[in-house]
Design a protein around this motif. Structure first.
Motif, PDB file in Angstrom:
ATOM      1  N   GLY A 151       0.806  -1.211   0.061  1.00  0.00           N
ATOM      2  CA  GLY A 151      -0.053   0.067  -0.090  1.00  0.00           C
ATOM      3  C   GLY A 151       0.736   1.223  -0.148  1.00  0.00           C
ATOM      4  N   ALA A 152       1.767   1.282   0.534  1.00  0.00           N
ATOM      5  CA  ALA A 152       2.899   2.526   0.705  1.00  0.00           C
ATOM      6  C   ALA A 152       3.395   2.672  -0.492  1.00  0.00           C
ATOM      7  N   LYS A 153       4.013   1.560  -1.293  1.00  0.00           N
ATOM      8  CA  LYS A 153       4.403   1.665  -2.613  1.00  0.00           C
ATOM      9  C   LYS A 153       3.299   2.170  -3.529  1.00  0.00           C
ATOM     10  N   ALA A 154       2.072   1.670  -3.433  1.00  0.00           N
ATOM     11  CA  ALA A 154       1.266   2.308  -4.555  1.00  0.00           C
ATOM     12  C   ALA A 154       0.876   3.699  -4.054  1.00  0.00           C
ATOM     13  N   THR A 155       0.998   4.181  -2.943  1.00  0.00           N
ATOM     14  CA  THR A 155       0.800   5.712  -2.635  1.00  0.00           C
ATOM     15  C   THR A 155       2.052   6.545  -3.166  1.00  0.00           C
ATOM     16  N   VAL A 156       3.302   5.782  -3.360  1.00  0.00           N
ATOM     17  CA  VAL A 156       4.461   6.466  -3.909  1.00  0.00           C
ATOM     18  C   VAL A 156       4.237   6.761  -5.310  1.00  0.00           C
ATOM     19  N   ARG A 157       3.437   5.630  -6.112  1.00  0.00           N
ATOM     20  CA  ARG A 157       3.110   5.837  -7.434  1.00  0.00           C
ATOM     21  C   ARG A 157       2.076   6.994  -7.544  1.00  0.00           C
ATOM     22  N   PHE A 158       1.052   6.788  -6.530  1.00  0.00           N
ATOM     23  CA  PHE A 158       0.066   8.089  -6.550  1.00  0.00           C
ATOM     24  C   PHE A 158       0.720   9.603  -6.473  1.00  0.00           C
ATOM     25  N   VAL A 159       1.736   9.615  -5.508  1.00  0.00           N
ATOM     26  CA  VAL A 159       2.030  11.013  -5.254  1.00  0.00           C
ATOM     27  C   VAL A 159       2.689  11.527  -6.449  1.00  0.00           C
ATOM     28  N   SER A 160       3.791  10.507  -7.127  1.00  0.00           N
ATOM     29  CA  SER A 160       4.546  11.196  -8.453  1.00  0.00           C
ATOM     30  C   SER A 160       3.407  11.098  -9.424  1.00  0.00           C
ATOM     31  N   ALA A 161       2.178  10.602  -9.599  1.00  0.00           N
ATOM     32  CA  ALA A 161       1.303  10.978 -10.595  1.00  0.00           C
ATOM     33  C   ALA A 161       0.561  12.429 -10.328  1.00  0.00           C
ATOM     34  N   TYR A 162       0.424  12.724  -9.080  1.00  0.00           N
ATOM     35  CA  TYR A 162      -0.249  13.835  -8.582  1.00  0.00           C
ATOM     36  C   TYR A 162       0.593  15.050  -9.088  1.00  0.00           C
ATOM     37  N   ALA A 163       2.156  14.634  -8.761  1.00  0.00           N
ATOM     38  CA  ALA A 163       3.035  15.921  -8.866  1.00  0.00           C
ATOM     39  C   ALA A 163       3.216  16.098 -10.378  1.00  0.00           C
ATOM     40  N   ALA A 164       2.912  14.930 -11.264  1.00  0.00           N
ATOM     41  CA  ALA A 164       3.108  15.138 -12.801  1.00  0.00           C
ATOM     42  C   ALA A 164       1.856  16.030 -13.214  1.00  0.00           C
ATOM     43  N   ARG A 175       9.417  16.712 -15.207  1.00  0.00           N
ATOM     44  CA  ARG A 175       8.782  15.328 -15.627  1.00  0.00           C
ATOM     45  C   ARG A 175       8.869  14.276 -14.333  1.00  0.00           C
ATOM     46  N   PHE A 176       7.781  13.906 -14.023  1.00  0.00           N
ATOM     47  CA  PHE A 176       7.630  13.029 -12.774  1.00  0.00           C
ATOM     48  C   PHE A 176       7.186  11.490 -13.277  1.00  0.00           C
ATOM     49  N   LEU A 177       7.957  10.479 -13.203  1.00  0.00           N
ATOM     50  CA  LEU A 177       7.639   9.209 -13.413  1.00  0.00           C
ATOM     51  C   LEU A 177       7.843   8.228 -12.177  1.00  0.00           C
ATOM     52  N   SER A 178       7.187   7.127 -12.195  1.00  0.00           N
ATOM     53  CA  SER A 178       7.569   6.116 -11.047  1.00  0.00           C
ATOM     54  C   SER A 178       7.942   4.906 -11.752  1.00  0.00           C
ATOM     55  N   VAL A 179       8.788   4.129 -11.089  1.00  0.00           N
ATOM     56  CA  VAL A 179       9.213   2.636 -11.608  1.00  0.00           C
ATOM     57  C   VAL A 179       8.925   1.679 -10.530  1.00  0.00           C
TER      58      VAL A 179
END
Length: 248
Positions: A151-164, A175-179
């Motif tokens: 769940g924490a790692k899913a939120t990391v992805r969301f934070v990156s998308a929100y910042a983008a 540019r913001f992206l997550s891997v």
């Protein structure tokens, strides 16, 4: 960023002393970047500097601290920011967790990504900069033996998308992206996960790894992240496997 512009650029990599962070730092140094490597383990950072040379500058510190994030972003104005720091999750079934053990990755992984992304937006970083947040394949599939890790790692992805989205709406040009790397026994965190899931299945760790097939190495992650930084693909998130990066 183009691959050519990475040479001579400054990058900041958190969690740079070992594992995937070390692999990413190594790829950036090899490409000609000056890497500011952040991590809690000063000895691991020192070893990284010995291996990578003067292109790697160790900065021992806690990546969850807002003052450190703001100081390094303002002081170095990195063209590349890779957010890889995180805690090794406590492994065990849900019934054996306490709230403190369950929330560990929220207090480290999520907090640190939020802290640095916020600082990058508020400064802001220069147009054309790239911020990479390292999530996990567990964000897609779950990880029932690692508490709140998935769940924490899913939120990391969301934070990156929100910042983008904010970067686009404010015309910041960042540019913001997550891997999302898959489970790998080649890191301390991954080895702990392999041991736990092997025990759950009643097989040895060696058997579990053999059943996985090819292994995702830190060097492979470094190469794929470097390629994504130099690529103009618009995708906001990429799954990393031994076969390469695929948009998710």
């Amino acid at each position: 960023m183009s691959a050519e512009s990475i040479a001579g650029a400054t990058a900041v990599v958190t969690g740079a002393g070992r594992g995937f962070g070390r692999g990413i730092a190594g790829a950036l140094v090899e490409a000609g970047a000056r890497v500011i490597g952040v991590g809690r383990d000063g000895e691991a950072l020192k070893k990284a500097q010995e291996d990578l040379g003067d292109g790697f500058v160790p900065v021992p510190g806690d990546a969850t601290e807002a003052d450190l994030a703001e100081e390094l972003i303002a002081g170095h104005r990195p063209a590349v920011l890779v957010l890889n720091a995180g805690a090794n999750p406590v492994m065990g079934p849900l019934s054996e967790h306490t709230w403190d053990s369950f929330r560990g990755n929220w207090d480290v992984d999520v907090k640190h990504v939020f802290t640095w992304v916020r600082a990058a937006l508020r400064l802001p970083l220069a147009p054309g900069s790239t911020v990479v947040s390292v999530s996990s394949g567990a964000a897609l599939r779950g990880s029932p033996l690692s508490g709140g890790y998935a769940g924490a790692k899913a939120t990391v992805r969301f934070v990156s998308a929100y910042a983008a989205g904010e970067s686009e709406s404010r015309s910041l040009g960042i540019r913001f992206l997550s891997v999302l790397p898959m489970l790998s026994p080649a890191t301390d965190l991954g080895a702990s996960g392999v041991a736990a899931y092997a025990a759950q299945q009643g097989v040895t760790a060696e058997q579990f790894v053999a059943n996985m097939g090819a292994v995702l190495t830190p060097e492979k992650v470094g190469a794929e992240v470097l390629a994504l930084i130099g690529d103009e693909r618009p995708g906001p998130a990429y799954l990393l496997t031994p076969g390469g990066a695929s948009e998710v």
